[in-house]
Design a protein around this motif. Structure first.
Motif, PDB file in Angstrom:
ATOM      1  N   ASP A 195      36.341  51.936  41.828  1.00 48.65           N
ATOM      2  CA  ASP A 195      37.089  52.079  40.576  1.00 48.65           C
ATOM      3  C   ASP A 195      38.535  51.626  40.773  1.00 48.65           C
ATOM      4  N   PRO A 196      38.825  50.362  40.462  1.00 52.96           N
ATOM      5  CA  PRO A 196      40.191  49.880  40.646  1.00 52.96           C
ATOM      6  C   PRO A 196      41.155  50.417  39.579  1.00 52.96           C
ATOM      7  N   LEU A 197      40.615  50.877  38.469  1.00 56.33           N
ATOM      8  CA  LEU A 197      41.483  51.395  37.402  1.00 56.33           C
ATOM      9  C   LEU A 197      42.222  52.635  37.883  1.00 56.33           C
ATOM     10  N   MET A 198      41.530  53.541  38.560  1.00 57.97           N
ATOM     11  CA  MET A 198      42.168  54.735  39.126  1.00 57.97           C
ATOM     12  C   MET A 198      42.786  54.447  40.494  1.00 57.97           C
ATOM     13  N   GLY A 199      42.206  53.511  41.237  1.00 59.70           N
ATOM     14  CA  GLY A 199      42.684  53.216  42.579  1.00 59.70           C
ATOM     15  C   GLY A 199      43.990  52.448  42.600  1.00 59.70           C
ATOM     16  N   ASP A 200      44.188  51.565  41.642  1.00 58.19           N
ATOM     17  CA  ASP A 200      45.402  50.756  41.525  1.00 58.19           C
ATOM     18  C   ASP A 200      45.741  50.635  40.045  1.00 58.19           C
ATOM     19  N   PRO A 201      46.156  51.748  39.429  1.00 62.14           N
ATOM     20  CA  PRO A 201      46.325  51.746  37.968  1.00 62.14           C
ATOM     21  C   PRO A 201      47.421  50.788  37.495  1.00 62.14           C
ATOM     22  N   LYS A 202      47.079  50.016  36.497  1.00 61.16           N
ATOM     23  CA  LYS A 202      48.016  49.088  35.857  1.00 61.16           C
ATOM     24  C   LYS A 202      48.696  49.800  34.683  1.00 61.16           C
TER      25      LYS A 202
ATOM     26  N   PHE B  80      35.277  48.168  28.109  1.00 62.32           N
ATOM     27  CA  PHE B  80      35.345  46.715  27.948  1.00 62.32           C
ATOM     28  C   PHE B  80      35.950  46.074  29.188  1.00 62.32           C
ATOM     29  N   GLU B  81      37.002  46.697  29.719  1.00 65.80           N
ATOM     30  CA  GLU B  81      37.631  46.192  30.948  1.00 65.80           C
ATOM     31  C   GLU B  81      36.653  46.267  32.126  1.00 65.80           C
ATOM     32  N   ILE B  82      35.913  47.347  32.222  1.00 68.90           N
ATOM     33  CA  ILE B  82      34.939  47.491  33.315  1.00 68.90           C
ATOM     34  C   ILE B  82      33.880  46.392  33.234  1.00 68.90           C
ATOM     35  N   LEU B  83      33.393  46.119  32.035  1.00 73.21           N
ATOM     36  CA  LEU B  83      32.323  45.136  31.884  1.00 73.21           C
ATOM     37  C   LEU B  83      32.794  43.687  32.007  1.00 73.21           C
ATOM     38  N   PHE B  84      33.978  43.392  31.474  1.00 72.60           N
ATOM     39  CA  PHE B  84      34.383  41.990  31.361  1.00 72.60           C
ATOM     40  C   PHE B  84      35.703  41.644  32.045  1.00 72.60           C
ATOM     41  N   GLY B  85      36.375  42.643  32.619  1.00 71.85           N
ATOM     42  CA  GLY B  85      37.683  42.408  33.217  1.00 71.85           C
ATOM     43  C   GLY B  85      37.635  41.615  34.511  1.00 71.85           C
ATOM     44  N   ASP B  86      38.760  40.989  34.792  1.00 77.68           N
ATOM     45  CA  ASP B  86      38.936  40.253  36.043  1.00 77.68           C
ATOM     46  C   ASP B  86      39.732  41.155  36.981  1.00 77.68           C
ATOM     47  N   PHE B  87      39.092  41.623  38.036  1.00 81.17           N
ATOM     48  CA  PHE B  87      39.723  42.588  38.934  1.00 81.17           C
ATOM     49  C   PHE B  87      40.417  41.938  40.128  1.00 81.17           C
ATOM     50  N   ARG B  88      40.582  40.631  40.110  1.00 79.47           N
ATOM     51  CA  ARG B  88      41.208  39.957  41.251  1.00 79.47           C
ATOM     52  C   ARG B  88      42.663  40.377  41.460  1.00 79.47           C
ATOM     53  N   GLY B  89      43.331  40.841  40.424  1.00 78.73           N
ATOM     54  CA  GLY B  89      44.726  41.246  40.539  1.00 78.73           C
ATOM     55  C   GLY B  89      44.917  42.670  41.048  1.00 78.73           C
ATOM     56  N   TYR B  90      43.837  43.362  41.321  1.00 76.55           N
ATOM     57  CA  TYR B  90      43.919  44.748  41.784  1.00 76.55           C
ATOM     58  C   TYR B  90      43.939  44.794  43.315  1.00 76.55           C
ATOM     59  N   ASN B  91      44.712  45.714  43.860  1.00 75.10           N
ATOM     60  CA  ASN B  91      44.775  45.921  45.307  1.00 75.10           C
ATOM     61  C   ASN B  91      43.890  47.093  45.708  1.00 75.10           C
ATOM     62  N   HIS B  92      42.673  47.066  45.233  1.00 76.29           N
ATOM     63  CA  HIS B  92      41.744  48.160  45.487  1.00 76.29           C
ATOM     64  C   HIS B  92      40.328  47.615  45.334  1.00 76.29           C
ATOM     65  N   PRO B  93      39.366  48.172  46.072  1.00 74.98           N
ATOM     66  CA  PRO B  93      37.983  47.709  45.889  1.00 74.98           C
ATOM     67  C   PRO B  93      37.545  47.826  44.428  1.00 74.98           C
ATOM     68  N   ALA B  94      36.921  46.774  43.958  1.00 74.43           N
ATOM     69  CA  ALA B  94      36.474  46.699  42.562  1.00 74.43           C
ATOM     70  C   ALA B  94      34.992  46.320  42.544  1.00 74.43           C
ATOM     71  N   PRO B  95      34.355  46.487  41.400  1.00 77.70           N
ATOM     72  CA  PRO B  95      32.946  46.076  41.307  1.00 77.70           C
ATOM     73  C   PRO B  95      32.788  44.594  41.660  1.00 77.70           C
ATOM     74  N   ARG B  96      31.763  44.308  42.458  1.00 77.78           N
ATOM     75  CA  ARG B  96      31.524  42.930  42.899  1.00 77.78           C
ATOM     76  C   ARG B  96      30.452  42.226  42.083  1.00 77.78           C
ATOM     77  N   ASN B  97      29.668  43.001  41.343  1.00 76.05           N
ATOM     78  CA  ASN B  97      28.580  42.405  40.570  1.00 76.05           C
ATOM     79  C   ASN B  97      28.311  43.291  39.351  1.00 76.05           C
ATOM     80  N   MET B  98      27.395  42.853  38.521  1.00 77.24           N
ATOM     81  CA  MET B  98      27.118  43.587  37.279  1.00 77.24           C
ATOM     82  C   MET B  98      26.534  44.966  37.552  1.00 77.24           C
ATOM     83  N   ASN B  99      25.747  45.126  38.586  1.00 79.77           N
ATOM     84  CA  ASN B  99      25.202  46.458  38.907  1.00 79.77           C
ATOM     85  C   ASN B  99      26.317  47.441  39.217  1.00 79.77           C
TER      86      ASN B  99
END
Length: 175
Positions: free
Chosen positions: A51-58, A113-132
Motif C-alpha cells: 500500500d503505497p498510499l499509506m506507506g508514502d502518502p502524497k 480509482f487510484e489503486i486500480l489505475f494509478g501510476d505508482f512509479r513516483g512512490y518510494n514504497h512497495p506498490a502493487p506490481r500487477n492487477m491481482n
C-alpha cells in the motif's frame, strides 16, 4: 432488536476509531508521536499489502486523512452512539450520517480509482506490481466504500430515520 445493518454499522464505526488513531493518523504526524507497536503495525501492513498510499502518502491522500481526523472521527463517535442506542431513538442522526456516508464514499472512490489505475512509479514504497495485487489492495479499502454507501441508502430509504405523525382526535403529534 437491532437490525443486522445496525450491528454492521456499529462495528464499522467502533473499529474505525482505533484504526484512525493508531494507523491512519500516521499519514499526517511524525512517527515519534505513536507507540512503537502502532508504527510497526503500519509498516507491516503497508509492506504486506503493498500500500503505497499509506506507506508514502502524497498531499492529495494526506488531505483525505486530514478530513478523516477532523470531520469523520467525530462521526465515528456519533455512529457508535446512534447504533448502540438504536436509530429509532436517534432520528436526528439521519442527516449527519447521510453526509458522513456520502463524503466518505466519495473520498474512498477516489482512492479506489487510484489503486486500480494509478501510476505508482513516483512512490518510494512497495506498490502493487500487477492487477491481482491492485485488486487485493482494493479489497482492503472496499469496506470503507461499501459500508458508507449502505449507510447513505439506509438513511435515505429506511423509515426508521423518519419521524412519524400520529393523528388522534384531530391533533397531530410527531413521534
Amino acid at each position: 432488536m437491532a437490525r443486522i445493518l445496525d450491528i454492521i454499522f456499529f462495528s464499522y464505526f467502533a473499529s474505525h476509531i482505533s484504526i484512525t488513531f493508531f494507523v491512519d493518523m500516521q499519514a499526517m504526524f511524525p512517527k515519534w508521536m505513536f507507540p512503537k507497536a502502532c508504527v510497526e503495525l503500519k509498516e507491516w501492513y503497508t509492506h504486506a499489502a503493498r500500500d503505497p498510499l499509506m506507506g508514502d502518502p502524497k498531499p492529495w491522500f494526506i488531505s483525505f486523512c486530514f478530513c478523516e481526523i477532523t470531520i469523520q472521527l467525530v462521526c465515528f463517535f456519533l455512529g457508535v452512539y446512534v447504533f448502540y442506542k438504536g436509530v429509532e431513538k436517534c432520528k436526528w442522526s439521519r442527516i449527519p450520517l447521510m453526509l458522513y456516508g456520502s463524503h466518505t464514499a466519495t473520498t474512498v472512490f477516489c482512492i479506489a480509482f487510484e489503486i486500480l489505475f494509478g501510476d505508482f512509479r513516483g512512490y518510494n514504497h512497495p506498490a502493487p506490481r500487477n492487477m491481482n495485487e491492485r485488486l487485493f489492495l482494493l479489497a482492503i479499502y472496499s469496506p470503507y466504500l461499501i459500508i458508507p454507501l449502505l449507510l447513505v441508502f439506509d438513511t435515505v430509504f429506511s423509515p426508521l430515520y423518519r419521524e412519524t405523525k400520529i393523528t388522534t382526535n384531530g391533533k397531530t403529534k410527531v413521534k
